[in-house]
Motif scaffolding. Structure first.
Motif, mmCIF file in Angstrom:
data_model
loop_
_atom_site.group_PDB
_atom_site.id
_atom_site.type_symbol
_atom_site.label_atom_id
_atom_site.label_comp_id
_atom_site.label_asym_id
_atom_site.label_seq_id
_atom_site.Cartn_x
_atom_site.Cartn_y
_atom_site.Cartn_z
ATOM 1 N N PRO A 10 3.197 2.854 9.892
ATOM 2 C CA PRO A 10 3.881 2.849 8.575
ATOM 3 C C PRO A 10 5.102 2.536 8.418
ATOM 4 C CG PRO A 10 2.347 4.609 9.084
ATOM 5 C CD PRO A 10 2.452 3.613 10.381
ATOM 6 N N HIS A 11 5.845 2.980 9.440
ATOM 7 C CA HIS A 11 7.379 2.749 9.341
ATOM 8 C C HIS A 11 7.625 1.172 9.333
ATOM 9 C CE1 HIS A 11 7.147 2.451 13.709
ATOM 10 N NE2 HIS A 11 8.166 1.612 13.627
ATOM 11 N N LEU A 12 6.841 0.455 10.216
ATOM 12 C CA LEU A 12 7.209 -0.890 9.895
ATOM 13 C C LEU A 12 6.804 -1.704 8.629
ATOM 14 C CD1 LEU A 12 5.828 -1.697 13.467
ATOM 15 C CD2 LEU A 12 8.091 -1.562 12.851
ATOM 16 N N LEU A 13 5.775 -0.883 8.057
ATOM 17 C CA LEU A 13 5.193 -1.505 6.921
ATOM 18 C C LEU A 13 6.333 -1.034 5.768
ATOM 19 C CD1 LEU A 13 1.563 -0.571 6.822
ATOM 20 C CD2 LEU A 13 2.492 -2.667 6.789
ATOM 21 N N ARG A 14 6.926 -0.131 5.917
ATOM 22 C CA ARG A 14 7.861 0.186 4.887
ATOM 23 C C ARG A 14 9.241 -0.543 4.964
ATOM 24 N NH1 ARG A 14 8.849 4.919 2.145
ATOM 25 N NH2 ARG A 14 7.395 6.180 3.291
ATOM 26 N N MET A 15 9.417 -1.154 6.006
ATOM 27 C CA MET A 15 10.647 -2.079 6.203
ATOM 28 C C MET A 15 10.250 -3.378 5.821
ATOM 29 S SD MET A 15 11.652 -4.704 8.547
ATOM 30 C CE MET A 15 11.041 -4.323 10.074
ATOM 31 N N ILE A 16 8.984 -3.882 5.936
ATOM 32 C CA ILE A 16 8.360 -5.080 5.653
ATOM 33 C C ILE A 16 8.261 -5.248 4.309
ATOM 34 C CG2 ILE A 16 6.341 -6.872 5.898
ATOM 35 C CD1 ILE A 16 6.288 -5.833 9.053
ATOM 36 N N GLN A 17 7.792 -4.068 3.672
ATOM 37 C CA GLN A 17 7.584 -4.132 2.213
ATOM 38 C C GLN A 17 8.814 -4.544 1.355
ATOM 39 O OE1 GLN A 17 6.169 -0.235 0.791
ATOM 40 N NE2 GLN A 17 3.942 -0.702 1.224
ATOM 41 N N ASP A 18 10.101 -4.343 1.927
ATOM 42 C CA ASP A 18 11.252 -4.336 1.119
ATOM 43 C C ASP A 18 11.896 -5.677 2.049
ATOM 44 O OD1 ASP A 18 13.924 -4.567 0.275
ATOM 45 O OD2 ASP A 18 13.958 -2.366 -0.034
ATOM 46 N N VAL A 26 0.743 -1.191 0.010
ATOM 47 C CA VAL A 26 -0.165 -0.059 -0.132
ATOM 48 C C VAL A 26 0.764 1.391 -0.043
ATOM 49 C CG1 VAL A 26 -1.828 -1.316 1.164
ATOM 50 C CG2 VAL A 26 -0.169 -0.083 2.487
ATOM 51 N N ASN A 27 0.258 2.428 -0.308
ATOM 52 C CA ASN A 27 1.143 3.648 -0.041
ATOM 53 C C ASN A 27 1.684 4.139 1.153
ATOM 54 O OD1 ASN A 27 1.299 6.616 -0.287
ATOM 55 N ND2 ASN A 27 1.353 6.253 -2.481
ATOM 56 N N ILE A 28 2.529 3.889 1.550
ATOM 57 C CA ILE A 28 3.390 4.178 2.778
ATOM 58 C C ILE A 28 3.083 5.648 3.128
ATOM 59 C CG2 ILE A 28 5.005 4.007 4.340
ATOM 60 C CD1 ILE A 28 3.595 1.287 3.711
ATOM 61 N N ASP A 29 3.641 6.435 2.009
ATOM 62 C CA ASP A 29 3.650 8.007 2.251
ATOM 63 C C ASP A 29 2.182 8.414 2.831
ATOM 64 O OD1 ASP A 29 6.190 8.211 1.148
ATOM 65 O OD2 ASP A 29 5.789 8.176 -0.655
ATOM 66 N N ALA A 30 1.213 8.245 2.171
ATOM 67 C CA ALA A 30 -0.138 8.447 2.451
ATOM 68 C C ALA A 30 -0.523 8.211 3.942
ATOM 69 C CB ALA A 30 -1.244 7.934 1.590
ATOM 70 N N MET A 81 9.779 -4.900 17.496
ATOM 71 C CA MET A 81 9.233 -4.059 16.697
ATOM 72 C C MET A 81 8.227 -3.164 17.052
ATOM 73 S SD MET A 81 8.504 -6.934 13.552
ATOM 74 C CE MET A 81 7.920 -5.738 12.211
ATOM 75 N N GLU A 82 7.491 -3.763 18.230
ATOM 76 C CA GLU A 82 6.561 -2.808 18.687
ATOM 77 C C GLU A 82 5.109 -2.678 17.817
ATOM 78 O OE1 GLU A 82 8.192 0.896 20.283
ATOM 79 O OE2 GLU A 82 9.146 -0.178 21.993
ATOM 80 N N LEU A 83 5.291 -3.572 17.203
ATOM 81 C CA LEU A 83 4.015 -3.721 16.083
ATOM 82 C C LEU A 83 2.729 -3.815 16.748
ATOM 83 C CD1 LEU A 83 4.105 -5.293 12.543
ATOM 84 C CD2 LEU A 83 2.093 -6.079 14.196
ATOM 85 N N VAL A 84 1.736 -2.973 16.217
ATOM 86 C CA VAL A 84 0.364 -3.112 16.692
ATOM 87 C C VAL A 84 -0.512 -3.611 16.123
ATOM 88 C CG1 VAL A 84 -1.867 -1.954 17.471
ATOM 89 C CG2 VAL A 84 0.532 -1.178 18.247
ATOM 90 N N GLY A 85 -1.072 -4.948 16.099
ATOM 91 C CA GLY A 85 -1.944 -5.652 15.149
ATOM 92 C C GLY A 85 -1.452 -7.290 15.388
ATOM 93 N N VAL A 86 -1.687 -7.869 14.276
ATOM 94 C CA VAL A 86 -1.460 -9.361 14.009
ATOM 95 C C VAL A 86 -0.076 -9.382 13.362
ATOM 96 C CG1 VAL A 86 -1.837 -11.442 12.927
ATOM 97 C CG2 VAL A 86 -3.491 -10.737 14.467
ATOM 98 N N LEU A 87 0.866 -10.271 13.829
ATOM 99 C CA LEU A 87 2.073 -10.603 12.910
ATOM 100 C C LEU A 87 2.121 -12.115 12.321
ATOM 101 C CD1 LEU A 87 4.616 -9.271 11.704
ATOM 102 C CD2 LEU A 87 5.785 -9.992 13.743
#
Length: 382
Positions: A94-102, A75-79, A238-244
């Motif tokens: 978002p910063h975790l999504l940016r890392m996981i996308q790559d 998805v669009n991380i900038d938005a 990661m301090e991720l919130v949600g399911v991993l």
């Protein structure tokens, strides 16, 4: 308490099952997806047709929400970062999504933080594979864009180099593994963490999709502890919130190595619907809404079989053998609302409950033999 107004980026089958779980807690959820016939289009409070990769579309979709989440990470991380700056809660962050996308950043994160993973080397293009012939056999993985088995190519010897990707990627040493495992773990903003029992996955030999899984995995208590600790420590770091979802390899030497992660409900947790006291979908909603996490225990063995479109068929979906499968005790089909079938398209899954691993495997084999998705019109059989 007032429940948050939630927006989901993505309207596919994972979103559909999130919506089904949301009904019991009366969450108001809107969905954004480019496909007007996506699985969520008849179930969402509001269904918006648009690209979740476009900045303006994602920003406009999310700005009136209390909370934005995902069912697909591309998805669009900038938005999302802009929405976060303006006070919208975005989980996973978002910063975790940016890392996981790559995958390059993802694997580097594992290595730098001491999480066990297969040895790897970063590559910028296809030509660089010639510099790593000593590393073969290895899997060449696209850094960005790979999904459901796409963007992965085995490079067994120099003759395979032409199959590699001419884009930034990584070369991951092929692992002689005994089993593929996965742990679904969840965390809320308060820092509460709960995980589901480790599952064992079997992948489709052609499509590289999870075809079948069993929970709990047939592993020792020591390996179970290792897998659980890795998943719990990872989401905490990661301090991720949600399911991993944490996919892992169990090597023949008894090592547990992280393969990949997905910051959302995952194919390896489908059996939690019916199989566990709380499903991964309800758990994700509890986590992002900062509610107490649910009980993840299971009273029975469980399994999951993917329902894939049959090879050679494309057109209006027709389910062959569904009635026979519904007659089997402990077999629960979940269809994804996709009207058109294509070869190997994910059309649904079957959760299976049983009193032993053997019971699960036997029922799964019957389901795989009987249940097919072909094309044609449905009619009542006398």
């Amino acid at each position: 308490m007032a429940l948050p107004k939630i927006g989901i980026l993505g309207g596919g089958q994972l979103g559909r099952m999130l919506l089904q779980a949301a009904i019991d807690l009366d969450f108001e959820i809107d969905c954004l997806d480019p496909d007007p016939t996506a699985s969520c289009h008849t179930l969402a409070n509001k269904f918006v047709v648009g690209s979740f990769k476009d900045f303006e579309t994602v920003y406009q979709f999310g700005k009136d929400k209390d909370l934005v989440t995902i069912e697909i990470e591309h998805v669009n991380i900038d938005a999302l970062e802009q929405l976060e700056k303006e006070g919208v809660n975005v989980f996973p962050q978002p910063h975790l999504l940016r890392m996981i996308q790559d995958k390059r950043l993802q694997k580097t994160f594992f290595k730098e933080n001491g999480f066990p993973t297969a040895d790897f080397r970063l590559t910028e293009n296809q030509a660089e594979l010639m510099n790593h012939t000593d590393f073969f056999p290895a899997f060449h993985k696209l850094g960005k864009g790979g999904y459901d088995g796409k963007g992965v190519q085995l490079i067994a010897h120099t003759d395979d180099i032409s199959k590699g990707f001419d884009a930034p990627g990584l070369l991951e040493k092929a692992i002689d593994f005994e089993k593929e495992l996965a742990v679904i773990v969840a965390r809320n903003p308060k820092g509460e963490i709960k995980s589901f029992p480790t599952v064992e996955m079997v992948f489709h030999p052609i499509q590289n999709l999870v075809e079948f899984l069993v929970s709990p995995a047939e592993i020792s208590s020591k390996i179970e502890e290792k897998a659980q600790k890795i998943a719990i420590d990872l989401i905490a770091k990661m301090e991720l919130v949600g399911v991993l979802a944490v996919e892992m390899f169990l090597t023949k030497e008894g090592e547990v190595l992280i393969n990949e992660i997905a910051p959302r409900p995952h194919n390896s947790g489908h059996q939690t619907i019916r199989g566990n006291a709380t499903s991964q979908y309800e758990q994700h909603l509890r986590a992002i809404a900062n509610l107490p996490l649910g009980d993840t225990s299971a009273e029975l063995f469980s399994g999951m079989v993917n329902i894939l479109g049959s090879e050679g068929f494309e057109g209006p979906a027709k389910y062959i053998g569904l009635e026979e499968c519904l007659a089997i005790e402990g077999v629960y089909p979940f269809l994804y609302g996709k009207k058109i079938t294509k070869p190997f398209r994910k059309m649904g899954h079957v959760t299976i409950l049983g009193h032993s691993r053997e019971d699960i495997v036997n029922k799964a084999n019957v389901v795989k033999e009987k249940l097919k998705v072909e094309s044609g019109k449905w009619k009542v059989e006398n």
